[in-house]
Design a protein around this motif. Structure first.
Motif, mmCIF file in Angstrom:
data_model
loop_
_atom_site.group_PDB
_atom_site.id
_atom_site.type_symbol
_atom_site.label_atom_id
_atom_site.label_comp_id
_atom_site.label_asym_id
_atom_site.label_seq_id
_atom_site.Cartn_x
_atom_site.Cartn_y
_atom_site.Cartn_z
ATOM 1 N N UNK A 1 1.054 -1.257 0.058
ATOM 2 C CA UNK A 1 -0.050 -0.073 -0.068
ATOM 3 C C UNK A 1 0.992 1.204 0.014
ATOM 4 N N UNK A 2 0.747 2.158 -0.949
ATOM 5 C CA UNK A 2 1.303 3.504 -1.341
ATOM 6 C C UNK A 2 0.195 4.605 -0.951
ATOM 7 N N UNK A 3 -0.920 4.269 -0.293
ATOM 8 C CA UNK A 3 -1.806 5.279 -0.030
ATOM 9 C C UNK A 3 -2.258 5.122 1.404
ATOM 10 N N UNK A 4 -2.131 6.284 2.185
ATOM 11 C CA UNK A 4 -2.285 6.161 3.595
ATOM 12 C C UNK A 4 -3.699 5.496 4.006
ATOM 13 N N UNK A 5 -4.694 5.720 3.334
ATOM 14 C CA UNK A 5 -6.282 5.121 3.481
ATOM 15 C C UNK A 5 -5.913 3.596 3.247
ATOM 16 N N UNK A 6 -5.438 3.173 2.338
ATOM 17 C CA UNK A 6 -5.433 1.830 1.907
ATOM 18 C C UNK A 6 -4.508 1.257 3.009
ATOM 19 N N UNK A 7 -3.455 1.622 3.389
ATOM 20 C CA UNK A 7 -2.663 1.227 4.400
ATOM 21 C C UNK A 7 -3.343 0.957 5.522
ATOM 22 N N UNK A 8 -4.343 1.674 5.953
ATOM 23 C CA UNK A 8 -5.055 1.738 7.215
ATOM 24 C C UNK A 8 -5.881 0.355 7.038
ATOM 25 N N UNK A 9 -6.675 0.576 5.825
ATOM 26 C CA UNK A 9 -7.797 -0.482 5.863
ATOM 27 C C UNK A 9 -7.171 -1.892 5.817
ATOM 28 N N UNK A 10 -5.812 -1.970 5.013
ATOM 29 C CA UNK A 10 -5.251 -3.349 5.276
ATOM 30 C C UNK A 10 -4.808 -3.824 6.501
ATOM 31 N N UNK A 11 -4.497 -2.730 7.498
ATOM 32 C CA UNK A 11 -3.938 -3.098 8.771
ATOM 33 C C UNK A 11 -5.345 -3.476 9.606
ATOM 34 N N UNK A 12 -6.225 -2.549 9.267
ATOM 35 C CA UNK A 12 -7.463 -2.736 10.207
ATOM 36 C C UNK A 12 -8.072 -4.420 9.779
ATOM 37 N N UNK A 13 -7.880 -4.646 8.612
ATOM 38 C CA UNK A 13 -8.461 -6.105 7.998
ATOM 39 C C UNK A 13 -7.674 -7.152 8.548
ATOM 40 N N UNK A 14 -6.288 -7.144 8.699
ATOM 41 C CA UNK A 14 -5.289 -7.853 9.141
ATOM 42 C C UNK A 14 -5.620 -8.209 10.408
ATOM 43 N N UNK A 15 -5.901 -7.123 11.301
ATOM 44 C CA UNK A 15 -6.292 -7.103 12.898
ATOM 45 C C UNK A 15 -7.386 -8.146 12.976
ATOM 46 N N UNK A 16 -8.433 -7.696 12.094
ATOM 47 C CA UNK A 16 -9.667 -8.558 12.549
ATOM 48 C C UNK A 16 -9.514 -9.915 11.924
ATOM 49 N N UNK A 17 -8.837 -10.199 10.866
ATOM 50 C CA UNK A 17 -8.622 -11.554 10.312
ATOM 51 C C UNK A 17 -7.962 -12.283 11.221
ATOM 52 N N UNK A 18 -7.151 -11.820 12.110
ATOM 53 C CA UNK A 18 -6.222 -12.410 12.906
ATOM 54 C C UNK A 18 -7.246 -13.062 14.139
ATOM 55 N N UNK A 19 -8.295 -12.225 14.516
ATOM 56 C CA UNK A 19 -9.138 -12.887 15.730
ATOM 57 C C UNK A 19 -9.292 -14.121 15.795
ATOM 58 N N UNK A 20 -9.922 -14.782 14.894
ATOM 59 C CA UNK A 20 -10.234 -16.313 14.809
ATOM 60 C C UNK A 20 -8.977 -17.183 14.886
ATOM 61 N N UNK A 21 -7.877 -16.637 14.736
ATOM 62 C CA UNK A 21 -6.752 -17.396 15.024
ATOM 63 C C UNK A 21 -6.296 -17.198 16.137
ATOM 64 N N UNK A 22 -6.471 -16.237 16.952
ATOM 65 C CA UNK A 22 -6.142 -16.137 18.327
ATOM 66 C C UNK A 22 -6.915 -17.022 19.249
ATOM 67 N N UNK A 23 -8.018 -17.092 18.735
ATOM 68 C CA UNK A 23 -9.153 -17.688 19.543
ATOM 69 C C UNK A 23 -9.369 -19.090 19.372
ATOM 70 N N UNK A 24 -8.530 -19.710 18.533
ATOM 71 C CA UNK A 24 -8.404 -21.005 18.086
ATOM 72 C C UNK A 24 -8.749 -22.132 19.181
ATOM 73 N N UNK A 25 -7.853 -21.885 20.161
ATOM 74 C CA UNK A 25 -8.015 -22.837 21.291
ATOM 75 C C UNK A 25 -9.083 -22.759 22.079
ATOM 76 N N UNK A 26 -10.144 -21.602 21.911
ATOM 77 C CA UNK A 26 -11.246 -21.731 22.557
ATOM 78 C C UNK A 26 -11.446 -21.791 24.099
ATOM 79 N N UNK A 27 -10.427 -21.519 24.617
ATOM 80 C CA UNK A 27 -10.357 -21.489 26.166
ATOM 81 C C UNK A 27 -10.595 -20.237 26.831
ATOM 82 N N UNK A 28 -11.083 -20.015 27.872
ATOM 83 C CA UNK A 28 -11.186 -18.473 28.577
ATOM 84 C C UNK A 28 -10.198 -18.020 28.386
ATOM 85 N N UNK A 29 -8.950 -18.275 28.556
ATOM 86 C CA UNK A 29 -7.799 -17.617 28.491
ATOM 87 C C UNK A 29 -7.586 -17.246 27.098
ATOM 88 N N UNK A 30 -7.794 -17.891 26.152
ATOM 89 C CA UNK A 30 -7.751 -17.409 24.619
ATOM 90 C C UNK A 30 -8.706 -16.206 24.453
#
Lengths: 480, 215
Positions: A113-142
């Motif tokens: 991304x060489x556009x500030x807005x596009x860079x922000x969208x990509x970063x936001x989308x990566x953050x959201x896409x990583x959520x199910x990965x972090x919660x994969x173990x399904x425990x209260x700690x996760x």
């Protein structure tokens, strides 16, 4: 077209994974897509395309210097992922595989991304896409870790959006048209409104610094890395943090063009040193070997930031360190994942004697620990040596001294913890769990391969990589 | 002319809703305050840019009104009802400190407004109001323990960012749309509350995000 394929192929792979019926065969999509992605990025590394000036997306010198490292890391993690998901066969991997492939596509978009807005969208989308990965173990700690990651990461994302607005307004206030491509912002240079540029720099540094995990915005990291599967920790530490780092570098270039380079470098240096100090102190105290890797990541983000503040030579060293850290940290996360599953625990109170229980993973973990603490002849030793040299060359002797002191403390902290879990006799619970953990080639060879890459990087840094780092340094520090 | 006259009171009301959020202890009352805040934000593009209103800005205003004024507060209310969390919000900082902090934040917001002047500002209250919302949001996220309060804090923070974006840089491409995208985080956080409650994994009735993870 090849540049766009780096984004499209993983996203198509993600859609395919979401529709794929077989739980046993679906993980093979990971190495398949990873292989195509790695081949494309290596091709682009060897034969870089021209980057059009006003383009919103382009495979420019910075992308060329960094993205192939993420690609290589993903490929090896993907190979590990097939065996890992076989061990975790009791759970559906549909969301996991889909999210992991989506993360790769979005990381590619963020790096290009060489556009500030596009860079922000990509970063936001990566953050959201990583959520199910972090919660994969399904425990209260996760869940707790995922919640903290979302809330703190989201706050960082919101602040970086505000910073983007401020930079947009700096352009408008300075007589520009509010074009948010980095090329246009840099071209406007000293025409940008000074107070708005300063406000934008602070907000974007805090925002993307939160994503990167720089202290004091790092608090999500120990929890997220501690609770996520090892493969996810490796991608977060070597890929997601890298996209935030490149975002900071691109914004720094705008601030520098606006005539505030010295101020930007001072803040980067201070934040980098503070991150290293916090990480070193936490490493001396923690008893959890997965959280240890998170603090080590905070330390290495500090090293990258310091490198970026030390002119062209420091920038070159930072590019080198992106590769060295990504590959070495990947090996550590995967071997730590093996130890965690075999031991059934994660603290020195619960785990010891892993050299007897899982000898291969323990050996990789110990070697990886030496590599990441800058012991020769691995990659991190040479990249950190170059950072220190750049610091002395630019007259930052005190910063270099503090840098070396923090490295020493981090070394003490890491060795204390690693040898506590590797040495001794395994606990009874660990012995029971360990017998159920097969240390297969699929779980051992990928981290070993990454460690080999780190060694190769240290001893025989390929000429094509040196050229790519030099080109990136020239893009940000043009020779006058 | 009427729009300009109304802009100031709308910004003052935005500040007052933030004060209400900082001082209130009832989750239901806090959600009502964010509902009002969402409605006021929806009016902002029409009042701040009445003379040069474009279809894009009008759509952003209506979208904000629907999303921040109705959809997100309703989802939060529902999550709260499902979690049966109607009792008072637990505030580790007490009730006096948030209001004292609000006074400090208001002073800081005004100072920032003076340091960061807008060339063609629709109102000189715009930047202070936006920064006050951002600071209030940060205080709610950091100072309040229950998950629902943290989500409210995040909503207030992004309302502050949106206030600034819509007021200061509406003509910049994609800026308005980016503000709306931030709502995705709120939606995911609300889903998190609902999911946590439904699974009941920790046995707690009220979402209480981080009692356990530390060194």
């Amino acid at each position: 077209m090849k540049e766009l394929s780096l984004i499209i192929v993983p996203l198509v792979g993600a859609m395919l994974a979401a529709a794929w019926p077989g739980n046993r065969t679906r993980p093979w999509l990971l190495p398949l897509v990873g292989l195509i992605h790695a081949a494309l990025s290596c091709w682009l590394l060897a034969a870089p395309p021209a980057a059009p000036l006003g383009a919103w997306l382009a495979f420019d010198a910075l992308t060329r210097a960094v993205l192939p490292a993420v690609s290589l890391l993903f490929l090896v993690c993907a190979l590990y992922g097939v065996s890992y998901l076989r061990v975790r066969g009791e759970r559906s991997n549909r969301v996991f595989v889909t999210a992991l492939l989506a993360v790769l596509g979005l990381l590619s978009a963020g790096h290009q991304a060489r556009h500030l807005g596009l860079l922000w969208i990509a970063t936001e989308a990566v953050t959201l896409a990583a959520v199910p990965l972090l919660h994969f173990n399904g425990t209260p700690r996760a869940f707790e870790a995922t919640w903290k990651y979302l809330l703190i990461g989201g706050t960082g994302i919101a602040l970086s959006l505000l910073g983007s607005f401020c930079l947009g307004y700096a352009s408008l206030h300075g007589g520009g048209v509010g074009d948010l491509t980095f090329t246009a912002l840099i071209a406007q240079g000293r025409g940008l409104s000074r107070p708005w540029v300063l406000a934008a720099w602070v907000l974007l540094l805090v925002g993307y610094g939160t994503k990167m995990g720089l202290a004091p915005m790092h608090t999500w990291k120990p929890d997220a890395y501690g609770e996520a599967p090892g493969i996810v920790g490796a991608i977060l530490a070597g890929g997601v943090t890298t996209v935030a780092f490149t975002a900071i570098l691109r914004v720094r270039a705008v601030v520098s063009a606006a005539g505030e380079a010295a101020m930007a470098d001072r803040t980067l240096l201070a934040l980098g040193l503070f991150s290293m100090l916090v990480a070193a102190l936490m490493l001396l105290g923690t008893r959890d070997f997965k959280r240890m890797l998170a603090y080590s990541s905070v330390e290495h983000m500090g090293i990258l930031t310091i490198g970026a503040a030390l002119g062209a030579a420091g920038f070159w060293a930072a590019m080198f360190h992106v590769w060295a850290n990504s590959l070495t940290k990947g090996a550590l996360f995967m071997s730590a994942g093996n130890l965690r599953r075999a031991a059934g625990g994660r603290t020195t109170d619960e785990v010891c004697g892993m050299a007897l229980l899982t000898p291969r993973s323990a050996a990789i973990f110990v070697t990886g620990m030496f590599a990441v603490t800058a012991c020769p002849p691995f990659g991190p030793f040479f990249s950190e040596l170059r950072v220190v040299r750049a610091a002395f060359e630019t007259g930052h002797g005190a910063a270099a001294t503090m840098f070396l002191t923090c490295l020493l403390f981090a070394f003490f902290g890491l060795t204390r913890l690693v040898f506590a879990i590797v040495d001794g006799r395994p606990r009874r619970t660990a012995r029971t769990a360990g017998h159920h953990f097969p240390e297969t080639m699929g779980l051992v060879l990928p981290p070993l391969a990454l460690l080999g890459c780190s060694l190769w990087l240290g001893l025989w840094t390929p000429g094509v990589l040196r050229d790519a780092w030099t080109a990136a340094a020239s893009q940000f520090f043009p020779v006058k | 002319m009427l729009a300009e006259l109304l802009l100031h009171p709308v910004l003052v009301l935005l500040v007052l809703t933030n004060l209400k959020l900082l001082g209130s202890s009832q989750p239901g009352s806090c959600i009502r305050a964010t509902r009002w805040q969402g409605c006021l934000l929806g009016l902002l593009p029409f009042l701040a840019h009445s003379e040069d209103l474009t279809w894009r800005l009008a759509a952003a205003g209506l979208g904000t009104l629907a999303l921040k004024g109705f959809v997100l507060p309703s989802l939060l209310s529902r999550a709260l009802r499902d979690a049966d969390t109607t009792r008072e919000v637990e505030t580790p900082a007490g009730y006096i400190w948030p209001l004292l902090a609000a006074m400090g934040a208001w002073g800081l917001a005004f100072w920032l407004g003076e340091q960061l002047p807008l060339a063609h500002a629709p109102s000189n209250l715009l930047v202070p109001a936006a920064f006050f919302a951002i600071l209030s949001g940060l205080f709610l996220i950091a100072g309040q323990k229950p998950a629902v309060s943290q989500v409210l804090g995040f909503l207030v923070l992004e309302n502050g960012v949106f206030t600034f974006g819509i007021g200061a840089v509406p003509e910049t491409p994609v800026v308005v749309e980016l503000g709306v995208l931030l709502d995705l985080f709120v939606a995911v956080l609300v889903m998190g509350i609902a999911r946590f409650h439904i699974h009941g994994e920790s046995g707690r009735r009220e979402p209480d995000p981080w009692p356990g993870l530390k060194d």
